[in-house]
Motif scaffolding. Structure first.
Motif, PDB file in Angstrom:
ATOM      1  N   ALA A 140      99.976   9.848 -32.349  1.00  0.00           N
ATOM      2  CA  ALA A 140     100.808  10.099 -33.455  1.00  0.00           C
ATOM      3  C   ALA A 140     101.702   8.532 -33.884  1.00  0.00           C
ATOM      4  CB  ALA A 140     101.697  11.349 -33.348  1.00  0.00           C
ATOM      5  N   HIS A 141     102.175   8.109 -32.585  1.00  0.00           N
ATOM      6  CA  HIS A 141     103.410   7.041 -33.135  1.00  0.00           C
ATOM      7  C   HIS A 141     102.955   5.937 -32.505  1.00  0.00           C
ATOM      8  CE1 HIS A 141     105.516  10.568 -34.767  1.00  0.00           C
ATOM      9  NE2 HIS A 141     105.393  11.275 -33.321  1.00  0.00           N
ATOM     10  N   GLY A 142     101.844   5.568 -31.946  1.00  0.00           N
ATOM     11  CA  GLY A 142     101.592   4.293 -31.241  1.00  0.00           C
ATOM     12  C   GLY A 142     102.360   3.691 -29.948  1.00  0.00           C
ATOM     13  N   PHE A 185     110.748  11.822 -33.918  1.00  0.00           N
ATOM     14  CA  PHE A 185     110.164  10.327 -34.002  1.00  0.00           C
ATOM     15  C   PHE A 185     110.329   9.869 -35.471  1.00  0.00           C
ATOM     16  CE2 PHE A 185     107.656  11.754 -30.546  1.00  0.00           C
ATOM     17  CZ  PHE A 185     107.626  10.909 -29.536  1.00  0.00           C
ATOM     18  N   ASP A 186     110.358  10.442 -36.303  1.00  0.00           N
ATOM     19  CA  ASP A 186     110.653  10.172 -37.919  1.00  0.00           C
ATOM     20  C   ASP A 186     111.235  11.231 -38.542  1.00  0.00           C
ATOM     21  OD1 ASP A 186     108.690  12.186 -38.109  1.00  0.00           O
ATOM     22  OD2 ASP A 186     107.136  10.496 -37.949  1.00  0.00           O
ATOM     23  N   ALA A 187     111.729  11.134 -39.904  1.00  0.00           N
ATOM     24  CA  ALA A 187     112.379  11.901 -40.738  1.00  0.00           C
ATOM     25  C   ALA A 187     111.633  13.301 -40.717  1.00  0.00           C
ATOM     26  CB  ALA A 187     112.570  11.434 -42.021  1.00  0.00           C
ATOM     27  N   ALA A 188     110.465  13.137 -40.903  1.00  0.00           N
ATOM     28  CA  ALA A 188     109.600  14.770 -40.712  1.00  0.00           C
ATOM     29  C   ALA A 188     109.602  15.465 -39.701  1.00  0.00           C
ATOM     30  CB  ALA A 188     108.258  14.218 -41.230  1.00  0.00           C
ATOM     31  N   SER A 189     109.989  14.837 -38.494  1.00  0.00           N
ATOM     32  CA  SER A 189     110.312  15.440 -37.201  1.00  0.00           C
ATOM     33  C   SER A 189     111.700  15.704 -36.955  1.00  0.00           C
ATOM     34  CB  SER A 189     109.489  14.935 -36.005  1.00  0.00           C
ATOM     35  OG  SER A 189     109.776  13.486 -35.976  1.00  0.00           O
ATOM     36  N   GLY A 190     112.346  15.643 -37.775  1.00  0.00           N
ATOM     37  CA  GLY A 190     114.053  15.694 -37.735  1.00  0.00           C
ATOM     38  C   GLY A 190     114.651  14.606 -36.897  1.00  0.00           C
ATOM     39  N   ARG A 191     114.559  13.529 -37.130  1.00  0.00           N
ATOM     40  CA  ARG A 191     114.944  12.471 -36.533  1.00  0.00           C
ATOM     41  C   ARG A 191     116.581  12.076 -36.907  1.00  0.00           C
ATOM     42  NH1 ARG A 191     112.579   6.584 -37.279  1.00  0.00           N
ATOM     43  NH2 ARG A 191     113.575   6.758 -39.488  1.00  0.00           N
ATOM     44  N   LYS A 192     117.409  12.203 -35.886  1.00  0.00           N
ATOM     45  CA  LYS A 192     118.837  12.224 -36.147  1.00  0.00           C
ATOM     46  C   LYS A 192     119.520  10.706 -36.195  1.00  0.00           C
ATOM     47  CE  LYS A 192     119.688  16.510 -33.510  1.00  0.00           C
ATOM     48  NZ  LYS A 192     120.186  17.123 -32.597  1.00  0.00           N
ATOM     49  N   TYR A 193     118.863   9.965 -35.421  1.00  0.00           N
ATOM     50  CA  TYR A 193     119.514   8.661 -34.752  1.00  0.00           C
ATOM     51  C   TYR A 193     118.445   7.349 -35.260  1.00  0.00           C
ATOM     52  CZ  TYR A 193     121.920  11.780 -31.878  1.00  0.00           C
ATOM     53  OH  TYR A 193     122.579  12.779 -31.305  1.00  0.00           O
ATOM     54  N   SER A 194     119.071   6.439 -36.358  1.00  0.00           N
ATOM     55  CA  SER A 194     118.091   5.378 -36.925  1.00  0.00           C
ATOM     56  C   SER A 194     118.134   4.328 -35.805  1.00  0.00           C
ATOM     57  CB  SER A 194     118.652   4.942 -38.014  1.00  0.00           C
ATOM     58  OG  SER A 194     119.991   4.338 -37.929  1.00  0.00           O
ATOM     59  N   SER A 195     119.188   4.257 -34.860  1.00  0.00           N
ATOM     60  CA  SER A 195     119.116   3.032 -33.963  1.00  0.00           C
ATOM     61  C   SER A 195     120.077   3.313 -32.847  1.00  0.00           C
ATOM     62  CB  SER A 195     119.832   1.917 -34.713  1.00  0.00           C
ATOM     63  OG  SER A 195     121.106   2.039 -35.282  1.00  0.00           O
TER      64      SER A 195
END
Length: 294
Positions: free
Chosen positions: A153-155, A234-244
């Motif tokens: 899914a995410h490599g 892992f991404d916005a679609a899966s509810g990611r809270k932190y960008s870094s």
């Protein structure tokens, strides 16, 4: 058998001992670090909740991944550490690995940690995913399944999620860790006029415990950040809270203050002397069996 192969083998023994002793404490630490605030009042609440709802085997959830991976990680740590110790010793006026300076040991330890992070990053990521998933909503059936699904899914980037704080943690942590242990060993040999192999196993456990406490005293907050990122979407679609890493640091501080960076510290401090004492005991005994008198 070459010296490096002996060091890698002894390191593997230390890593296996670390996992078997420390895994139950580690799952409590991860649950307390990554659960919503107020979920657990302390270590006993967390451990009791796991025991009640998931049974005793839950304390070894995700153990196959660290048993193989941490064995490899600790093998790499000691392999790199001992190589650099021999490298520096050969260039010192006093050509002995038992007379290295703090700076040399810190460099060797940091190099060991950074080399180890190539394996420890994905191993800990997969372990944490398995430790935090609910039995009622299991995404992964085991470490192999988790690795395949994340990779598909995410490599590779998905597998190495949280690698930036992992690099910071490993580099700093193992510089402190090995300086502390080696300096205590040097002092023991100097004060009692003995060889390294004559230092008692009990002292190896004691010095390993001290090294573990020195490590966690400095790097626990970055470990919290690493755990938060490795359980994040892992991404916005899966509810990611932190960008870094920095974004996670800022958000935890804003929402929870200092307490956000100390959650799960209790089981870590209880686990540390047992797991790190076992690590160094396993390494020292295996080294003595492989090398004999040096």
């Amino acid at each position: 058998m070459s010296n490096t192969l002996k060091d890698l083998t002894a390191g593997t023994a230390g890593g296996i001992a670390q996992v078997l002793v420390g895994q139950p404490f580690d799952i409590c630490k991860v649950r307390m670090q990554t659960s919503p605030p107020g979920t657990y009042s302390g270590l006993m609440h967390c451990a009791g909740d796991i025991l009640k709802n998931e049974g005793p085997l839950a304390f070894y959830k995700g153990t196959l991944s660290p048993l193989l991976g941490i064995g490899a990680c600790v093998s790499i740590q000691f392999g790199v550490l001992e190589w650099f110790k021999r490298y520096f010793a050969a260039r010192n006026p006093n050509p002995s690995v038992n007379a290295l300076g703090s700076g040399q040991l810190a460099f060797a330890g940091a190099a060991a940690g950074l080399a180890n992070s190539v394996v420890s990053g994905p191993v800990e990521h997969i372990r944490i995913r398995l430790q935090t998933q609910s039995d009622k909503a299991r995404l992964y059936s085991g470490p192999g399944d988790a690795l395949r699904k994340i990779m598909r899914a995410h490599g590779v980037a998905g597998v190495y999620k949280g690698q930036v704080p992992t690099l910071w943690r490993e580099g700093v942590a193992y510089a402190i860790y090995f300086v502390t242990y080696e300096k205590l060993m040097q002092r023991e040999m100097r004060v009692h006029a003995m060889r390294r192999e004559d230092v008692s196993p009990a002292k190896a456990v004691l010095f390993g415990a001290a090294a573990g406490y020195a490590l966690w005293a400095v790097i626990y907050p970055i470990d919290v950040v690493k755990s938060r990122i490795q359980t994040d979407g892992f991404d916005a679609a899966s509810g990611r809270k932190y960008s870094s890493t920095l974004d996670c640091l800022r958000k935890v501080w804003a929402a929870e203050g200092v307490k956000g960076f100390t959650r799960g510290l209790g089981p870590t401090l209880i686990r540390s002397p047992f797991a790190n004492g076992a690590t160094f005991l396993g390494f020292e005994l295996a080294s003595r069996a492989l090398y004999g008198s040096r």
